[in-house]
Scaffold this motif. Structure first.
Motif, PDB file in Angstrom:
ATOM      1  N   PHE A  63       0.899  -1.331   0.101  1.00  0.00           N
ATOM      2  CA  PHE A  63      -0.108  -0.043   0.076  1.00  0.00           C
ATOM      3  C   PHE A  63       0.710   1.389  -0.147  1.00  0.00           C
ATOM      4  CE2 PHE A  63      -2.505  -3.255   2.008  1.00  0.00           C
ATOM      5  CZ  PHE A  63      -3.646  -3.439   1.325  1.00  0.00           C
ATOM      6  N   LEU A  64       0.964   1.843  -0.928  1.00  0.00           N
ATOM      7  CA  LEU A  64       1.688   3.061  -1.257  1.00  0.00           C
ATOM      8  C   LEU A  64       0.904   4.499  -1.297  1.00  0.00           C
ATOM      9  CD1 LEU A  64       4.271   1.337  -3.577  1.00  0.00           C
ATOM     10  CD2 LEU A  64       4.935   2.363  -1.364  1.00  0.00           C
ATOM     11  N   SER A  65      -0.367   4.343  -1.183  1.00  0.00           N
ATOM     12  CA  SER A  65      -1.357   5.370  -1.823  1.00  0.00           C
ATOM     13  C   SER A  65      -1.112   6.622  -0.933  1.00  0.00           C
ATOM     14  CB  SER A  65      -2.961   5.000  -1.821  1.00  0.00           C
ATOM     15  OG  SER A  65      -2.984   4.084  -0.454  1.00  0.00           O
ATOM     16  N   HIS A  66      -1.646   7.708  -1.433  1.00  0.00           N
ATOM     17  CA  HIS A  66      -1.563   9.093  -0.632  1.00  0.00           C
ATOM     18  C   HIS A  66      -0.117   9.316  -0.021  1.00  0.00           C
ATOM     19  CE1 HIS A  66      -5.881   9.756  -0.578  1.00  0.00           C
ATOM     20  NE2 HIS A  66      -6.205   8.431  -0.613  1.00  0.00           N
ATOM     21  N   ASN A  67       0.930   9.240  -0.913  1.00  0.00           N
ATOM     22  CA  ASN A  67       2.298   9.693  -0.647  1.00  0.00           C
ATOM     23  C   ASN A  67       2.473  10.891  -1.698  1.00  0.00           C
ATOM     24  OD1 ASN A  67       4.050   8.132   1.483  1.00  0.00           O
ATOM     25  ND2 ASN A  67       2.723   6.398   0.318  1.00  0.00           N
ATOM     26  N   ASN A  68       3.526  11.285  -1.822  1.00  0.00           N
ATOM     27  CA  ASN A  68       4.113  12.174  -2.912  1.00  0.00           C
ATOM     28  C   ASN A  68       4.846  11.807  -3.970  1.00  0.00           C
ATOM     29  OD1 ASN A  68       2.793  14.323  -1.277  1.00  0.00           O
ATOM     30  ND2 ASN A  68       4.587  14.365  -0.103  1.00  0.00           N
ATOM     31  N   LEU A  69       4.447  10.407  -4.462  1.00  0.00           N
ATOM     32  CA  LEU A  69       5.504  10.080  -5.443  1.00  0.00           C
ATOM     33  C   LEU A  69       5.190  10.521  -6.702  1.00  0.00           C
ATOM     34  CD1 LEU A  69       4.540   6.170  -4.492  1.00  0.00           C
ATOM     35  CD2 LEU A  69       6.882   7.316  -4.177  1.00  0.00           C
ATOM     36  N   HIS A  70       6.384  11.068  -7.387  1.00  0.00           N
ATOM     37  CA  HIS A  70       6.176  11.588  -8.614  1.00  0.00           C
ATOM     38  C   HIS A  70       7.042  11.104  -9.617  1.00  0.00           C
ATOM     39  CE1 HIS A  70       9.840  13.773  -7.748  1.00  0.00           C
ATOM     40  NE2 HIS A  70       9.198  14.270  -6.546  1.00  0.00           N
ATOM     41  N   SER A  71       7.952  10.125  -9.058  1.00  0.00           N
ATOM     42  CA  SER A  71       8.844   9.358  -9.759  1.00  0.00           C
ATOM     43  C   SER A  71       8.906   8.017  -9.226  1.00  0.00           C
ATOM     44  CB  SER A  71      10.098   9.968 -10.164  1.00  0.00           C
ATOM     45  OG  SER A  71      10.816   9.907  -9.169  1.00  0.00           O
ATOM     46  N   ILE A  96      -1.301   2.119  -5.256  1.00  0.00           N
ATOM     47  CA  ILE A  96      -0.197   3.388  -5.435  1.00  0.00           C
ATOM     48  C   ILE A  96      -1.126   4.712  -6.024  1.00  0.00           C
ATOM     49  CG2 ILE A  96       0.222   2.847  -8.007  1.00  0.00           C
ATOM     50  CD1 ILE A  96       3.222   3.599  -7.351  1.00  0.00           C
ATOM     51  N   ASN A  97      -2.389   4.650  -5.707  1.00  0.00           N
ATOM     52  CA  ASN A  97      -3.421   5.636  -5.958  1.00  0.00           C
ATOM     53  C   ASN A  97      -3.165   6.988  -5.220  1.00  0.00           C
ATOM     54  OD1 ASN A  97      -4.559   3.517  -4.064  1.00  0.00           O
ATOM     55  ND2 ASN A  97      -5.874   5.251  -3.471  1.00  0.00           N
TER      56      ASN A  97
END
Ligand SMILES: *[C@@H]1O[C@H](CO)[C@@H](O)[C@H](O)[C@H]1NC(C)=O
Ligand SMILES: *[C@@H]1O[C@H](CO)[C@@H](O)[C@H](O)[C@H]1NC(C)=O
Length: 777
Positions: free
Chosen positions: A148-156, A173-174
């Motif tokens: 679960f990686l949702s609601h982070n600041n992943l841009h790359s 990853i939503n």
């Protein structure tokens, strides 16, 4: 269809009711944490009793100690951790579920590092501060099934970020900041079943981007800003069963892309900008079980055969669409298993009986919170309530009454006609509902004003329901009549120029055809062969490459044998430069103004009828015709009728034989012309012609006593009365607010060869519906 269908597939089976509660676990537990044996389900739904350490919400900045050796689930949600002592985790051989959500982690390396967690199945990292995932970020978690990686600041996310996650089943990853989807991410995830990608600002999906995801069952692409879908965007998703496009900017159903996922069972298109569900949009999706078309602000119409051959569809939701006022009577074709039809909270005035008849398995329908008209189009509801259909099951020879259940019947109310207002649809009897249905163009379907840029495309949707099916046509500002389109043609009727459109359009193949086309060659009415109008079969008018001269009033007319409804829309064309509003003005300058001479003439005179024709080069929705018998010594009443826009001929019937008549044409005024010049207003002076009806055939011995004549006389008397009344009340109301709604056919227009309405019996007549006034006496 909400919450998203994913839940249905992936969520734990129905054990919830019988879940065992937490059991005590006697270990030395870290301070403030709670240690218990708790029920736990693996991502593939295997139940376990899991030794659980719960340290949620404790403002922790580092791991609390000591953590019992056989800890299975470690919960550290909502703390202040940005680093983790990985050596401690390494000493927990049975750690299966680690929840680090809502903390302050900004780098994955600080969590996993080189320490391998061979039994970890589930890792929660949502709501942290991750911004980048390097290659092989999770390679020390070989057994991981959910991430679960949702609601982070992943841009790359590096192409190989997920390398090593061979067992991963679910990836969330939503709600990050990804702007593109890299097909390489998925190469490492051959077993992935659920992918949540929504909430990333991705405007377009790559072609074949999901090719590697052979096992994917559920894909959620909600809230991404998708405007369209490439034809091959979904290619390779052979196992896909559930797909969500919730909250995107799609303007059409992505039919071509959907054809690549034939196994689809659940489809969610809610909250998009789709205007029309068009013919064939959902054809042959043979496994589809549930479809959601809710919350669409722009949806106006479900067209003919929009849903066709969906043999497994059991639930269809089309709700909360504020503009949806039209569902074609044959919109649903071959939906043999549809059980549940949700249509509440739209702008529907009726649900055509054919829709009910086309759904043999229907069990429930929801229609509440719609402006329902309880008239003939709704009689099926009343009838059904009084005698439910008896369906004979041929296989078993069992007769079972089938009655469609109304969801929230207490809220399913008539809003028209006024005397049935607020009554429950199911409690209105067949007798109370009007037997006839005049055409009705729903108020919501057409705005009163549309602005368009010069050179742009204009699309106007007009739909109407009635029984019998109405015919629709349009009248352009130049008074040209477009349509009706042949109803069986699947593609629109292409009309290359207004000039051609006249000759091409039906309805002019009677007496008037010659007069109209000749009037156009004589007078140089604007005629742009380069422009073309396109009229689609269901009543949509498209104009390409709009020029300022096309600004003005467009009127849609829906007509059946009983009457007509009209609705007009003013089109303004904004110049390419700053010259706003110029378009409308240009229209009045560029076009020949009305002249008193519109060539009103008598084409044919019979004993009891006369055919009048004229031509006008403007769309004048409130034109009237008046006539009066002229005797040397008697005062006779004047009769008046409204003329539908675009009509340029009229058959006056019920005239008396051997009588002089004077007929006058009063050219209408509309909103737009009101603001026009004085010359226009002056031109309102009516134009008149006179004629004498033919002699009745001799010999007519007892003429005064002829029953036929007597009835005609009575009819005329009644007519006179009605008209006098009407003249007193409403004929002079100028359009704007009131424009359109009327039944003009108590005297027949030429093309309608059917019996005039005046001869109809008054019983089906609905006195309270203003449209029908003329019919009621
Ligand atoms: C881990 O689980 C296995 C199987 O349930 C068990 O036999 C073993 O004792 C556990 N290890 C520890 C350190 O508790
Ligand atoms: C006009 O109406 C009369 C009377 O209903 C009818 O006999 C006649 O055929 C009609 N003419 C046309 C051209 O429709």
């Amino acid at each position: 269809m909400s919450p998203l269908p994913v839940a249905r597939i992936v969520c734990v089976p129905g054990l919830v009711g019988s879940l065992p509660h937490a059991l005590p676990w006697h270990v030395s537990c870290p301070v403030q944490c709670v240690c218990q044996i708790k029920p736990w389900f693996s991502p593939d739904s295997v139940y376990q009793e899991a030794p659980t350490v719960d340290c949620n919400n404790l403002l922790l900045t580092k791991l609390p100690l000591p953590i019992p050796l056989n800890t299975h689930t470690l919960r550290l949600q909502s703390n202040l951790m940005s680093e983790l002592d990985t050596a401690v985790l390494h000493g927990l051989p049975n750690l299966t579920d680690l929840d680090l959500s809502q903390n302050r982690f900004s780098r994955v390396r600080t969590i996993i590092q080189s320490s391998s967690l061979p039994s970890l199945l589930s890792l929660h990292l949502e709501e942290n501060h991750l911004s980048h995932l390097p290659d092989a970020s999770f390679s020390s978690l070989p057994a991981l099934q959910e991430l679960f990686l949702s609601h982070n600041n992943l841009h790359s996310v590096a192409p190989g970020a997920f390398t090593g996650l061979d067992s991963l089943l679910r990836l969330h990853i939503n709600n990050n900041r990804l702007t593109t989807i890299d097909p390489q991410w998925f190469m490492a995830l051959p077993r992935l079943e659920v992918l949540m990608l929504g909430g990333n600002p991705v405007e377009a999906l790559p072609e074949r981007g999901f090719l590697a995801l052979k096992s994917l069952q559920s894909l959620v692409l909600g809230g991404m800003g998708l405007r369209g879908l490439a034809e091959k965007a979904l290619e390779g998703l052979e196992g896909l069963e559930s797909l969500s496009f919730y909250d995107n900017l799609l303007t059409k159903v992505p039919t071509q892309a959907l054809r690549r996922v034939p196994g689809l069972k659940f489809l969610d298109l809610n909250k998009n900008r789709i205007k029309l569900i068009e013919t064939g949009d959902f054809r042959d999706m043979v496994h589809l079980k549930e479809l959601g078309l809710n919350n669409m602000d722009k949806l106006v119409s479900i067209e003919k055969a929009a849903l066709e051959n969906l043999p497994e569809l059991t639930k269809l939701e089309i709700t909360n669409n504020p503009l949806l006022s039209y569902i074609h009577p044959l919109a649903f074709v071959q939906l043999r298993r549809l059980e549940s039809l949700m249509l509440n909270s739209n702008s529907l005035s009726a649900l055509h009986q054919n829709i009910m008849l086309s759904l043999p398995s229907l069990q429930e329908v929801s229609l509440h919170s719609n402006p329902l008209h309880c008239d003939c189009l709704f009689q099926w509801a009343a009838e059904e309530a009084s005698h439910p259909h008896i369906d004979r099951d041929i296989q078993t020879d069992i007769q079972s009454p089938r009655m469609v259940r109304f969801i929230q019947p207490q809220a399913t109310l008539c809003s028209e006609p006024p005397e049935l207002r607020a009554r429950r649809v199911r409690e209105v009897s067949t007798r109370e509902m009007s037997a006839s249905c005049l055409p009705m163009i729903p108020t919501n379907s057409l705005p009163s004003y549309v602005g368009v840029r010069e050179g742009g495309e204009l699309v106007l949707h007009c739909r109407a329901l009635a029984d019998p099916q109405p015919e629709l046509y349009w009248v352009t500002p130049a008074g040209l009549r477009l349509g009706p389109a042949p109803s069986h043609a699947s593609k629109g009727l292409l009309v290359h120029s207004p000039c051609n459109s006249l000759t091409a359009s039906e309805g002019f193949n009677h007496t008037s055809a010659t007069s109209v086309s000749s009037s156009h060659s004589q007078n140089d009415t604007p005629c742009h062969p380069s422009k073309h109008y396109r009229l689609l079969p269901e009543g949509t008018l498209e104009i390409n490459m709009v020029t300022p001269s096309e600004a003005g009033l467009y009127t849609c007319i829906a007509e059946n044998a009983l009457g007509a409804d009209t609705r007009s829309v003013t089109v303004g064309v904004h110049g390419r430069e700053k010259k706003r509003k110029r378009g409308v003005a240009a229209n009045f300058k560029g076009y020949p103004l009305l002249r008193a001479d519109t060539g009103l003439e008598v084409r044919e005179v019979g004993e009891h009828f006369a055919i009048l024709s004229w031509h006008s080069r403007r769309n004048l929705p409130s034109t009237r015709l008046s006539w009066q018998a002229i005797y040397s010594n008697a005062h006779t009443p004047t009769y008046t009728t409204r003329i539908l826009a675009g009509t340029q001929n009229f058959n006056l019937t019920h005239l008396q034989a051997e009588t002089f008549y004077q007929v006058c044409l009063h050219l209408g005024m509309n909103e737009a012309t009101k603001h026009a010049s004085r010359r226009t207003r002056e031109s309102r002076k009516p134009q008149c012609v006179s004629f004498r009806t033919k002699d009745a055939p001799e010999p007519q011995p007892s003429r005064q006593l002829s029953p036929e004549l007597t009835s005609t006389a009575v009819t005329l008397l009644l007519l006179a009365l009605i008209l006098l009344l009407l003249a007193g009340q409403g004929w002079e109301t100028e359009p704007g607010e009131e424009e359109g709604k009327h039944s003009s056919t108590f005297l027949q227009e030429i093309k309608n060869q059917k019996a005039p309405v005046i001869s109809q019996k008054p019983e089906g007549c609905n006195k309270h519906q203003p449209k029908q006034m003329v019919n009621c006496y």
